[in-house]
Structures are given as C-alpha cells and as structure tokens.
Motif scaffolding. Structure first.
Motif, mmCIF file in Angstrom:
data_model
loop_
_atom_site.group_PDB
_atom_site.id
_atom_site.type_symbol
_atom_site.label_atom_id
_atom_site.label_comp_id
_atom_site.label_asym_id
_atom_site.label_seq_id
_atom_site.Cartn_x
_atom_site.Cartn_y
_atom_site.Cartn_z
ATOM 1 N N VAL A 16 0.834 -1.200 0.000
ATOM 2 C CA VAL A 16 0.000 0.000 0.000
ATOM 3 C C VAL A 16 0.875 1.259 0.000
ATOM 4 O O VAL A 16 0.637 2.206 -0.758
ATOM 5 N N THR A 17 1.910 1.268 0.849
ATOM 6 C CA THR A 17 2.828 2.413 0.902
ATOM 7 C C THR A 17 3.528 2.595 -0.436
ATOM 8 O O THR A 17 3.621 3.709 -0.965
ATOM 9 N N ARG A 18 4.026 1.500 -0.972
ATOM 10 C CA ARG A 18 4.762 1.558 -2.242
ATOM 11 C C ARG A 18 3.873 2.077 -3.373
ATOM 12 O O ARG A 18 4.271 2.951 -4.149
ATOM 13 N N GLY A 26 4.717 10.163 -8.730
ATOM 14 C CA GLY A 26 4.631 10.234 -10.182
ATOM 15 C C GLY A 26 3.881 11.458 -10.683
ATOM 16 O O GLY A 26 4.017 11.851 -11.850
ATOM 17 N N MET A 27 3.105 12.073 -9.803
ATOM 18 C CA MET A 27 2.356 13.282 -10.158
ATOM 19 C C MET A 27 3.160 14.556 -9.890
ATOM 20 O O MET A 27 2.724 15.649 -10.246
ATOM 21 N N GLN A 28 4.309 14.412 -9.241
ATOM 22 C CA GLN A 28 5.119 15.575 -8.891
ATOM 23 C C GLN A 28 5.974 16.025 -10.079
ATOM 24 O O GLN A 28 6.470 15.205 -10.848
ATOM 25 N N PRO A 29 6.146 17.335 -10.243
ATOM 26 C CA PRO A 29 6.967 17.817 -11.365
ATOM 27 C C PRO A 29 8.415 17.365 -11.240
ATOM 28 O O PRO A 29 8.985 17.350 -10.151
ATOM 29 N N GLY A 30 8.976 16.972 -12.372
ATOM 30 C CA GLY A 30 10.391 16.606 -12.403
ATOM 31 C C GLY A 30 10.709 15.219 -11.893
ATOM 32 O O GLY A 30 11.872 14.872 -11.725
ATOM 33 N N ILE A 31 9.675 14.385 -11.652
ATOM 34 C CA ILE A 31 9.888 13.028 -11.154
ATOM 35 C C ILE A 31 9.245 12.033 -12.114
ATOM 36 O O ILE A 31 8.088 12.191 -12.501
ATOM 37 N N ALA A 32 9.975 11.005 -12.490
ATOM 38 C CA ALA A 32 9.423 9.915 -13.307
ATOM 39 C C ALA A 32 9.713 8.603 -12.588
ATOM 40 O O ALA A 32 10.869 8.183 -12.495
ATOM 41 N N VAL A 33 8.675 7.966 -12.037
ATOM 42 C CA VAL A 33 8.850 6.682 -11.345
ATOM 43 C C VAL A 33 8.953 5.593 -12.396
ATOM 44 O O VAL A 33 8.014 5.342 -13.155
ATOM 45 N N THR A 34 10.103 4.926 -12.424
ATOM 46 C CA THR A 34 10.348 3.938 -13.473
ATOM 47 C C THR A 34 10.277 2.501 -12.980
ATOM 48 O O THR A 34 10.354 1.567 -13.781
ATOM 49 N N GLY A 35 10.143 2.308 -11.669
ATOM 50 C CA GLY A 35 10.060 0.942 -11.162
ATOM 51 C C GLY A 35 9.843 0.909 -9.673
ATOM 52 O O GLY A 35 9.868 1.941 -8.994
ATOM 53 N N GLU A 36 9.607 -0.292 -9.155
ATOM 54 C CA GLU A 36 9.430 -0.478 -7.722
ATOM 55 C C GLU A 36 9.950 -1.842 -7.310
ATOM 56 O O GLU A 36 10.164 -2.719 -8.147
ATOM 57 N N ALA A 37 10.198 -1.998 -6.017
ATOM 58 C CA ALA A 37 10.730 -3.250 -5.489
ATOM 59 C C ALA A 37 10.134 -3.492 -4.110
ATOM 60 O O ALA A 37 9.892 -2.549 -3.356
ATOM 61 N N ALA A 38 9.910 -4.771 -3.791
ATOM 62 C CA ALA A 38 9.266 -5.135 -2.525
ATOM 63 C C ALA A 38 10.261 -5.560 -1.456
ATOM 64 O O ALA A 38 9.867 -5.798 -0.315
#
Length: 221
Positions: A16-18, A26-38
């Motif tokens: 949920v946090t992740r 991802g909605m913030q300017p200048g940030i691109a979330v390209t992946g995640e890890a558990a």
C-alpha cells in the motif's frame, strides 16, 4: 538538465505504501517513477536493470534490508544511483548505518509528498538531504566511530568553515553566497573535505563533524 525528469525506483515492502508513493510521486513535477521493489534483493536487481537516478529506499525490508541493499548498490559496477532512505522514525538506528553505507540522505514517511519529491530532486543533483536535529540524535545514539578522522584530516580554515555550513543543511549556492565565493570554489572545498575525511558523501562528512565536536548541537558554526 532543465526539463529532464529524475528517474526514481521505489523500494518498500508494504504494498500500500509503495503503491501510494508511486502514484503520488509520479504526479510531482520533475519526477518519473520507473520501477518499484518489494525487498532489498529486488531493489538491487531492479536498480541495476533500470538504472534510475535515485532509489527511494525503505530500511526495514525482508531478504535484504535497505542498509545492505544501499551498500551493494553503491559498491556495484558502473555509475550507481543516488539513494534516499525513507523511514518512519527520526532516530531509527538503521538510518545512521545507511548514511554510513553511502546514502545521500533520508526523509520521513510522514512528510508531505512534495517535500519527499524535493528531497529526491536535490539528492539527484548531488546535494544532501539532512535533518540536523534528527541527525544529532542519531549520532549521539549510534556513533559511526569515524570521529578520529577530523583531527587527522588537516582541513584548512575555509574547509572547516564549509563543513560547518554543510552541517546546517545549506546547499552549495547558499554556502557560496555566505562565503562570498563562486559555486565552483565551494564544490572544490567540498571535494577536498570529503577526500581528507575519507567520507563517502556530504552526509557522512557531516556525521563526522558532529561526532568530532566540530559542530555542537545548538551552537552555530
């Protein structure tokens, strides 16, 4: 470069946090979330595959915690990503160890998302994110054992001044303005300080400054 987003990998074992961080950051300017890890193992694997600019690293994860994951990433081949540790507790001893492992700083999970995004952008640019009060608490509770580095370092008066200013969380432009020198000169001084102290990064240098007594809690530099 202006207009180029900072690529980000989010590592947190709580789904949920992740997921929330991925959506909101991802909605913030200048940030691109390209992946995640558990977990830490996946964080190292994904970071080496995706090559993000920054990894937002939780500390308490299964299989491999954030400290060891940070150490592995920064010791790995090629140009490693910057690491920002994200934690629930300001005085979490794991965070001090992560800073020693080479993390560029830390943020608290309870901070507003825009501030977490700003931390990611600042660390991506080569600065450090410090919360001096929390850092002082952690240094007092769990010293890194590196205080002896300062007496041996033979810092110049200007280098000591720059280190004191770093310990207040000032950026290179702010230090340049206060000292009346160029940002390039400040960069040179910071590089000399890191080399002489044997510090992995600015954050580690500040921890050494607190441990050595060069910077005293509640007393300005």
């Amino acid at each position: 470069m202006a207009g180029t987003p900072v690529t980000l990998l989010i590592a947190d074992d709580d789904e949920v946090t992740r997921s929330g961080l991925r959506t909101l950051l991802g909605m913030q300017p200048g940030i691109a979330v390209t992946g995640e890890a558990a977990d830490g193992v996946e964080a190292v694997r994904q970071a080496r595959r995706l090559r993000p600019d920054v990894v937002l690293m939780d500390v308490r994860m299964p299989r491999l915690n954030g400290i060891e994951a940070t150490r592995q990433l920064l010791a790995g081949p090629g140009e490693p990503p910057k690491v920002v540790v994200i934690t629930t507790f300001e005085n979490d001893g794991y965070v001090t160890a992560a800073l020693s492992a080479g993390a560029g700083g830390f943020v608290l999970k309870r901070l507003p998302v825009p501030r977490i995004a700003e931390a990611v952008r600042v660390v991506a640019a080569g600065e450090a994110i410090l919360f001096p009060a929390a850092l002082r608490q952690m240094v007092t509770a769990r010293p890194l054992g590196s205080a002896a580095a300062l007496p041996r370092a033979a810092l110049t008066a200007r280098e000591e001044e720059v280190l004191r200013l770093l310990a207040t969380g000032l950026s290179n432009p702010e230090i340049a303005e206060l000292c009346g020198v160029s940002q390039e000169t400040v960069k040179t001084h910071v590089g000399n300080v890191l080399t002489k102290l044997g510090a992995q990064n600015r954050t580690h240098a500040v921890v050494i400054a607190y441990e050595s007594g060069l910077v005293v809690p509640g007393i300005g530099g």
